[in-house]
Design a protein around this motif. Structure first.
Motif, PDB file in Angstrom:
ATOM      1  N   ASP A 164      41.119  34.033  32.284  1.00  0.00           N
ATOM      2  CA  ASP A 164      41.054  33.000  33.320  1.00  0.00           C
ATOM      3  C   ASP A 164      42.421  32.430  33.650  1.00  0.00           C
ATOM      4  OD1 ASP A 164      38.337  33.307  33.543  1.00  0.00           O
ATOM      5  OD2 ASP A 164      37.843  31.667  32.177  1.00  0.00           O
ATOM      6  N   ASP A 168      37.761  33.657  46.037  1.00  0.00           N
ATOM      7  CA  ASP A 168      36.784  34.751  45.990  1.00  0.00           C
ATOM      8  C   ASP A 168      37.401  36.038  45.456  1.00  0.00           C
ATOM      9  OD1 ASP A 168      38.356  34.792  48.342  1.00  0.00           O
ATOM     10  OD2 ASP A 168      36.900  36.071  49.360  1.00  0.00           O
ATOM     11  N   ALA A 183      37.262  35.817  41.745  1.00  0.00           N
ATOM     12  CA  ALA A 183      35.883  36.057  41.308  1.00  0.00           C
ATOM     13  C   ALA A 183      35.550  37.545  41.358  1.00  0.00           C
ATOM     14  CB  ALA A 183      34.926  35.259  42.186  1.00  0.00           C
ATOM     15  N   HIS A 184      36.019  38.232  42.393  1.00  0.00           N
ATOM     16  CA  HIS A 184      35.779  39.670  42.493  1.00  0.00           C
ATOM     17  C   HIS A 184      36.501  40.412  41.365  1.00  0.00           C
ATOM     18  CE1 HIS A 184      36.722  43.790  43.957  1.00  0.00           C
ATOM     19  NE2 HIS A 184      35.451  43.756  44.287  1.00  0.00           N
ATOM     20  N   LYS A 229      37.136  39.423  38.499  1.00  0.00           N
ATOM     21  CA  LYS A 229      36.471  39.161  37.223  1.00  0.00           C
ATOM     22  C   LYS A 229      35.287  40.094  36.986  1.00  0.00           C
ATOM     23  CE  LYS A 229      35.660  35.128  34.332  1.00  0.00           C
ATOM     24  NZ  LYS A 229      35.618  33.652  34.295  1.00  0.00           N
ATOM     25  N   THR A 230      34.804  40.739  38.051  1.00  0.00           N
ATOM     26  CA  THR A 230      33.668  41.660  37.907  1.00  0.00           C
ATOM     27  C   THR A 230      34.112  43.077  37.566  1.00  0.00           C
ATOM     28  OG1 THR A 230      33.636  42.364  40.248  1.00  0.00           O
ATOM     29  CG2 THR A 230      32.476  40.317  39.685  1.00  0.00           C
ATOM     30  N   LEU A 231      35.421  43.314  37.396  1.00  0.00           N
ATOM     31  CA  LEU A 231      35.947  44.671  37.281  1.00  0.00           C
ATOM     32  C   LEU A 231      36.137  45.144  35.843  1.00  0.00           C
ATOM     33  CD1 LEU A 231      38.576  44.486  40.187  1.00  0.00           C
ATOM     34  CD2 LEU A 231      36.281  45.495  40.239  1.00  0.00           C
ATOM     35  N   GLY A 232      35.426  44.523  34.902  1.00  0.00           N
ATOM     36  CA  GLY A 232      35.514  44.966  33.518  1.00  0.00           C
ATOM     37  C   GLY A 232      36.885  44.767  32.918  1.00  0.00           C
ATOM     38  N   TRP A 281      43.857  40.722  45.192  1.00  0.00           N
ATOM     39  CA  TRP A 281      44.100  39.614  44.265  1.00  0.00           C
ATOM     40  C   TRP A 281      45.593  39.500  43.948  1.00  0.00           C
ATOM     41  CZ3 TRP A 281      46.315  40.251  39.465  1.00  0.00           C
ATOM     42  CH2 TRP A 281      46.388  39.087  38.681  1.00  0.00           C
ATOM     43  N   ALA A 289      35.843  43.146  48.495  1.00  0.00           N
ATOM     44  CA  ALA A 289      35.913  41.785  47.969  1.00  0.00           C
ATOM     45  C   ALA A 289      35.628  40.735  49.039  1.00  0.00           C
ATOM     46  CB  ALA A 289      37.296  41.518  47.382  1.00  0.00           C
TER      47      ALA A 289
END
Length: 303
Positions: free
Chosen positions: A147, A159, A162-163, A165-168, A261, A302
């Motif tokens: 984080d 956003d 947040a995207h 963070k979903t990428l393993g 990002w 994203a």
């Protein structure tokens, strides 16, 4: 969060700062230009060794200085060429440190002066980043990852964090987050130091690779007679960088989903300082990057 406030440089007496850090006898400190976020002087001690005095003064300076100290200690432990931390403290309320001096010049200057060596130099650049990613980050970095580094962007781009963070995400590598040819010092044959670590973290190599790629691809180059050459050489440097990285680390991971990002984090760093006289980027460059971030975000799904 970025701010539109222009931070002016504080007035620092480098001799007084060095005395406070335990270096009362030195040669006359020579100001080193080029950095956007710290004040830097070069000096020598009576034993003939050269060092640098580095003073952080921008907002978040305490955190930047802490991260730099921890990263440099991790580099020393892991054997990566980087300045060695010799002393640290405060001067006039600002974090200050003395580092060993890395001999040589920024890798970019060799690219400018030896364009026929771009492939070799680019591969050296990539190999060094792969070696860095193999280092174990300090536990203090791991404790707050991911984080702490995912959130280094403005609210309008939340956003994208947040995207990402979903990428393993992985937090097992030491990442630099500003790894480019101005932050590698070389003697022309080898890297003598990786410098400027205030944004180091325990992170995912894909995030660090994305930052490097977008910097090589689209960031403004320093002004000078060879700036046109550097712009033309971007794609060749990118290819050489990938080749060198893969030589050490194996197949390069797919970092493309992180590009939007990464672009947003670069915007968050540049916007607050864009009007300072030593910053060669322009507001037109910022708008160009905003457009690229939107393109990269759509490509990654994203936005």
């Amino acid at each position: 969060m970025a701010s539109d406030t222009v931070q002016t440089e504080p007035s620092i007496d480098p001799r007084a700062a060095l005395a406070a850090l335990g270096y009362p006898e030195t040669t006359e400190p020579q100001r080193v230009k080029g950095g956007w976020e710290t004040l830097l002087w070069r000096f020598a001690t009576p034993d003939g060794r050269e060092h640098s005095l580095r003073v952080h003064y921008l907002p978040d300076r305490e955190e930047f200085a802490r991260r730099e100290r921890l990263a440099l200690q991790a580099c020393e432990k892991g054997g990566l060429p980087a300045p060695r931390l010799e002393a640290a403290g405060d001067f006039q309320g600002l974090p200050a440190m003395v580092l060993s001096w890395c001999p040589g010049r920024p890798l970019l200057s060799y690219v400018e002066q030896r364009p026929w060596a771009i492939w070799r130099l680019g591969r050296l650049f990539g190999r060094t980043q792969a070696l860095m990613h193999a280092l174990t980050p300090p536990p203090e970095f791991i404790a707050t990852a991911p984080d702490d580094w995912l959130s280094r962007l403005d609210e309008e781009y939340a956003d994208l964090a947040a995207h990402a963070k979903t990428l393993g995400l992985s937090t097992s590598s030491l990442i630099h987050m500003d790894f480019h040819p101005l932050n590698l010092v070389s003697d022309g044959a080898a890297v003598t130091g990786v410098i400027d670590w205030p944004r180091a973290a325990a992170g995912d190599p894909r995030a660090d690779l994305a930052r490097t790629e977008i910097t090589l691809l689209a960031a403004p180059v320093p002004p000078g007679p060879l700036s046109a050459l550097l712009n033309l050489a971007r794609k060749l440097i990118l290819r050489a960088w990938r080749s060198g990285y893969q030589e050490v680390a194996g197949p390069m991971p797919d970092y493309r989903p992180f590009r939007a990002w990464a672009g947003a984090t670069l915007l968050a760093e540049i916007i607050p300082i864009i009007d300072r006289p030593n910053v060669w980027g322009t507001r037109e460059d910022i708008e160009k990057f905003r457009r690229l971030v939107e393109v990269w975000a759509r490509e990654a799904g994203a936005r």
